[in-house]
Design a protein around this motif. Structure first.
Motif, short mmCIF file in Angstrom:
data_model
loop_
_atom_site.label_atom_id
_atom_site.label_comp_id
_atom_site.label_asym_id
_atom_site.label_seq_id
_atom_site.Cartn_x
_atom_site.Cartn_y
_atom_site.Cartn_z
N GLU A 15 0.84 -1.21 0.00
CA GLU A 15 0.00 0.00 0.00
C GLU A 15 0.87 1.25 0.00
OE1 GLU A 15 -3.92 1.47 2.42
OE2 GLU A 15 -2.14 0.98 3.62
N ASP A 16 1.87 1.28 0.84
CA ASP A 16 2.75 2.44 0.90
C ASP A 16 3.57 2.60 -0.38
OD1 ASP A 16 1.77 2.99 3.37
OD2 ASP A 16 3.61 2.55 4.47
N GLY A 17 3.72 1.51 -1.13
CA GLY A 17 4.43 1.58 -2.39
C GLY A 17 3.55 1.98 -3.56
N GLY A 18 2.29 2.34 -3.29
CA GLY A 18 1.39 2.80 -4.34
C GLY A 18 0.56 1.73 -5.01
N TYR A 19 0.56 0.53 -4.45
CA TYR A 19 -0.21 -0.57 -5.01
C TYR A 19 -1.66 -0.56 -4.52
CZ TYR A 19 3.77 -3.24 -6.92
OH TYR A 19 4.84 -3.70 -7.66
N ALA A 20 -2.56 -1.05 -5.35
CA ALA A 20 -3.88 -1.48 -4.87
C ALA A 20 -3.68 -2.82 -4.18
CB ALA A 20 -4.85 -1.61 -6.03
N THR A 21 -4.29 -2.99 -3.01
CA THR A 21 -4.07 -4.20 -2.22
C THR A 21 -5.40 -4.86 -1.89
OG1 THR A 21 -4.07 -2.90 -0.17
CG2 THR A 21 -1.94 -3.33 -1.20
N GLY A 22 -5.46 -6.17 -2.02
CA GLY A 22 -6.69 -6.89 -1.73
C GLY A 22 -6.43 -8.25 -1.14
N LEU A 23 -7.32 -8.66 -0.26
CA LEU A 23 -7.28 -10.00 0.35
C LEU A 23 -8.62 -10.68 0.14
CD1 LEU A 23 -5.90 -11.39 3.60
CD2 LEU A 23 -8.36 -11.47 3.29
N PHE A 24 -8.56 -11.94 -0.27
CA PHE A 24 -9.78 -12.66 -0.62
C PHE A 24 -9.71 -14.08 -0.09
CE2 PHE A 24 -8.53 -9.46 -3.64
CZ PHE A 24 -9.62 -8.59 -3.56
N GLY A 25 -10.44 -14.32 1.00
CA GLY A 25 -10.48 -15.65 1.60
C GLY A 25 -10.21 -15.61 3.08
N LYS A 26 -9.09 -16.20 3.47
CA LYS A 26 -8.77 -16.42 4.88
C LYS A 26 -7.71 -15.43 5.35
CE LYS A 26 -6.97 -20.05 7.98
NZ LYS A 26 -6.95 -21.50 8.23
N TRP A 27 -7.92 -14.85 6.52
CA TRP A 27 -6.99 -13.93 7.17
C TRP A 27 -6.41 -14.61 8.41
CZ3 TRP A 27 -3.93 -9.93 6.82
CH2 TRP A 27 -3.61 -9.16 7.95
N HIS A 28 -7.24 -14.85 9.41
CA HIS A 28 -6.91 -15.62 10.61
C HIS A 28 -5.79 -14.99 11.44
CE1 HIS A 28 -6.84 -19.97 12.44
NE2 HIS A 28 -7.30 -19.06 13.28
N LEU A 29 -5.78 -13.65 11.47
CA LEU A 29 -4.80 -12.93 12.28
C LEU A 29 -5.46 -11.86 13.14
CD1 LEU A 29 -1.96 -12.60 9.61
CD2 LEU A 29 -2.01 -14.18 11.56
N GLY A 30 -6.76 -12.04 13.39
CA GLY A 30 -7.52 -11.10 14.21
C GLY A 30 -8.76 -10.65 13.48
N ASP A 31 -9.91 -10.72 14.17
CA ASP A 31 -11.20 -10.42 13.53
C ASP A 31 -11.81 -9.09 13.94
OD1 ASP A 31 -11.51 -12.81 11.96
OD2 ASP A 31 -11.83 -13.90 13.82
N SER A 32 -11.17 -8.37 14.84
CA SER A 32 -11.70 -7.07 15.25
C SER A 32 -10.60 -6.02 15.18
CB SER A 32 -12.31 -7.13 16.65
OG SER A 32 -11.33 -7.51 17.61
N TYR A 33 -11.01 -4.76 15.12
CA TYR A 33 -10.06 -3.64 15.04
C TYR A 33 -9.12 -3.68 16.24
CZ TYR A 33 -8.31 1.12 15.25
OH TYR A 33 -7.49 2.21 15.34
#
Length: 588
Positions: A109-127
């Protein structure tokens, strides 16, 4: 955005040679092992699209991850060893990626890319642990470690589910893997239209249990002498293969395939395919032996001259992926952030700079607090030291059938010393506990759930089948109150999206193609007589009637860390307790 860092730009050989920033697609599947591909030797499973990718890629043949999913994801995204990054378990409040870690999403993101995640995260579900808080701008995901787990939308079961689009529940049609690849394709098209390079992190929950797939994929593997779970497991992988093929074809049609780095890998050893084919390795998912953590890693990039079949047998790891991507894409590197991994660019491009052999450690903790030597493999190019005791010459004995520790005490001593250095490096971080944040302006109310309990029980109630059965387990939530004030806390047996009483019995969920779904069991009554909330100096008990969906408490909370205990008293005289599986915490 990534935290403020002093930055320096480092361009690799590849990024200097190829001026246009490459796109990146990273596909990582869940519970598929090294042997769960036809291109690596599986005699039954057919994966033609991944076979084609294999034939056009650089393949790291001695590539290692963690033996389970959250730990691999944390290390992959941060470039830190799992136990430093924070998620050394998949449940029990120990699956959150430390806020001190940068993520691959933030770097792109900081490098100017569009970033997306689709599927599983599993590293925390709340802010502030969600992917949308950690650099991913476009997110479509299920919650926790799989579809139908406790934090996930109620009664999700692989088909026609409700997932979270940037934190907001949304109904989708189709099989889960198809949905996640479809959304990734949409994101890629939108990025191309906007003229932005993209980083698509595509992480299907398949082929993780429970075992479900479209009927036509299951049929492909019936009658081949497999167990039902193996048939469906392979069907789920075949479906992934079709989606990978379709995505690569789409990139070609869009004219971006040549300048797209396409990576395929898996998150740990096989969960279900080991009895069919495991490339001669000992162990499976969760094991410290090779079958638990050696996985496929293919990288394809035509414009980067990585488009012909080539094997690299150097010992490498998930901690290397982020520094490699930063190198290949010419991204900024934070000066005050030290990676545990290293860029693989010298190996990819036969850089004349000598590759210094190193020791890598992987382990499977799956406990609240890490235990020294537990389920560990201390690895060099030749040796594997298991749990600090067993020694295997992986070159001469790839199946790890002969412990040669007594024959090579000097090697054991050396590897134990390497592990000690590693442990001394990571163990000071254990004292910093990542806590669930409540009372924020970004997410209020917050729904806490039993998946994240800290408990002495062997497991927390991590899937919705446990909730339906009324699992007799208790635990507490480690919370961090961002703002002092008056809070309401509603204790529930079922989640807010389901209007059901605490003591309600539920009909079994609708059947799903495959084996029993998490929503399959009937919901048992738990006979709750009262509810008890304890947090800080507050302790209060209220009666539960058969009509109550939740019991509401009002409490003054001070800023800072606290432990929130919530139980229902059950039994004829209220002598037993069951944890409140859900708590809705709202700053008033």
């Amino acid at each position: 955005m990534m935290k403020t860092f002093i930055l320096v730009i480092l361009f690799s050989f590849a990024a200097t040679l190829f001026a246009d920033r490459p796109n990146v697609v990273l596909v990582m599947t869940d519970d598929q092992g090294y042997g769960d591909l036809s291109c690596t030797g599986n005699p039954i499973l057919k994966t033609p699209a991944l076979d084609a990718l294999y034939e056009q890629s650089t393949r790291f043949t001695d590539f290692h991850v963690s033996p389970t999913c959250s730990p691999t994801r944390g290390a992959l995204l941060s470039g830190h060893y799992t136990n430093r990054a924070g998620p050394w378990h998949t449940i029990k409040g120990r699956s959150m990626l430390r806020l001190s870690a940068i993520t691959m999403g933030e770097v792109f993101e900081d490098g100017g890319y569009a970033t997306g995640l689709f599927g599983k995260w599993h590293l925390g579900d709340s802010y502030p642990y969600r992917p949308e808080d950690r650099g991913f701008q476009d997110v479509v995901r299920h919650a926790a470690g799989g579809v139908g787990q406790t934090p996930d939308f109620w009664d999700n079961s692989y088909f026609d589910d409700t997932y979270f689009r940037n934190g907001v529940p949304e109904k989708f049609e189709g099989f889960c893997t198809d949905v996640f690849f479809r959304e990734a394709t949409r994101f890629i098209d939108e990025s191309i239209e906007a003229g932005k390079p993209f980083f698509a992190y595509v992480t299907p929950n398949a082929p993780h249990l429970p075992y479900h797939c479209p009927e036509e994929y299951w049929e492909m593997y019936k009658g081949k002498g497999l167990k039902p779970e193996e048939e469906i497991f392979f069907g789920m992988i075949h479906n992934i293969d079709d989606n990978v093929g379709a995505l690569r074809t789409h990139l070609e049609k869009k004219g971006v395939s040549d300048n797209t780095i396409f990576i395929f890998m898996t998150d740990n050893g096989t969960a279900t395919g080991h009895d069919v084919f495991n490339d001669g390795m000992r162990g499976k998912k969760g094991s410290a032996y090779e079958g638990g953590h050696r996985v496929p890693f293919f990288i394809h990039w035509p414009d980067g001259k990585l488009d012909v079949a080539r094997d690299i047998d150097t010992l490498t790891s998930h901690i290397d992926v982020l520094p490699t991507m930063m190198d290949l894409c010419g991204l900024e590197i934070p000066m005050d952030y030290s990676f545990d991994g290293r860029s693989l660019s010298p190996l990819l491009y036969n850089n004349p700079t000598p590759w210094v052999e190193r020791t890598i450690v992987t382990d499977s903790q799956r406990v609240v607090d890490p235990i020294k030597w537990k389920d560990s493999s201390t690895m060099t190019q030749r040796w594997r030291l298991i749990n600090g005791k067993e020694l295997y010459d992986i070159v001469a004995d790839p199946s790890q059938s002969k412990d040669v520790a007594s024959m090579h005490p000097d090697v054991v001593s050396s590897l134990r010393a390497e592990y000690e250095k590693w442990w001394d490096s990571i163990s000071p971080t254990f004292a910093k506990e990542e806590r669930l944040r409540i009372g924020t302006d970004v997410e209020n109310p917050v729904v806490l759930n039993a998946h994240d309990w800290i408990t002495e029980a062997p497991v927390s109630p991590w899937n919705q089948g446990h909730i339906r059965r009324g699992a007799k387990i208790n635990g507490y939530w480690a919370i961090d109150v961002e703002m002092a004030g008056t809070y309401s806390v509603e204790l529930r047996r079922y989640p807010p999206e389901l209007s059901a009483a605490i003591n309600a019995e539920l009909d079994p969920g609708a059947p799903v193609i495959g084996l029993e779904a998490y929503r399959g069991p009937a919901g048992r009554g738990i006979g709750a007589k009262s509810a008890v909330l304890s947090v800080g100096d507050f302790n209060e008990e209220k009666p539960v009637s058969d009509a109550d969906e939740g019991i509401l408490f009002t409490v003054e909370l001070q800023e800072g860390p606290a432990d929130l205990h919530a139980v229902f008293k059950t039994g004829p005289d209220g002598e037993d307790v069951i944890g409140a599986y859900y708590a809705v915490v709202n700053r008033l």
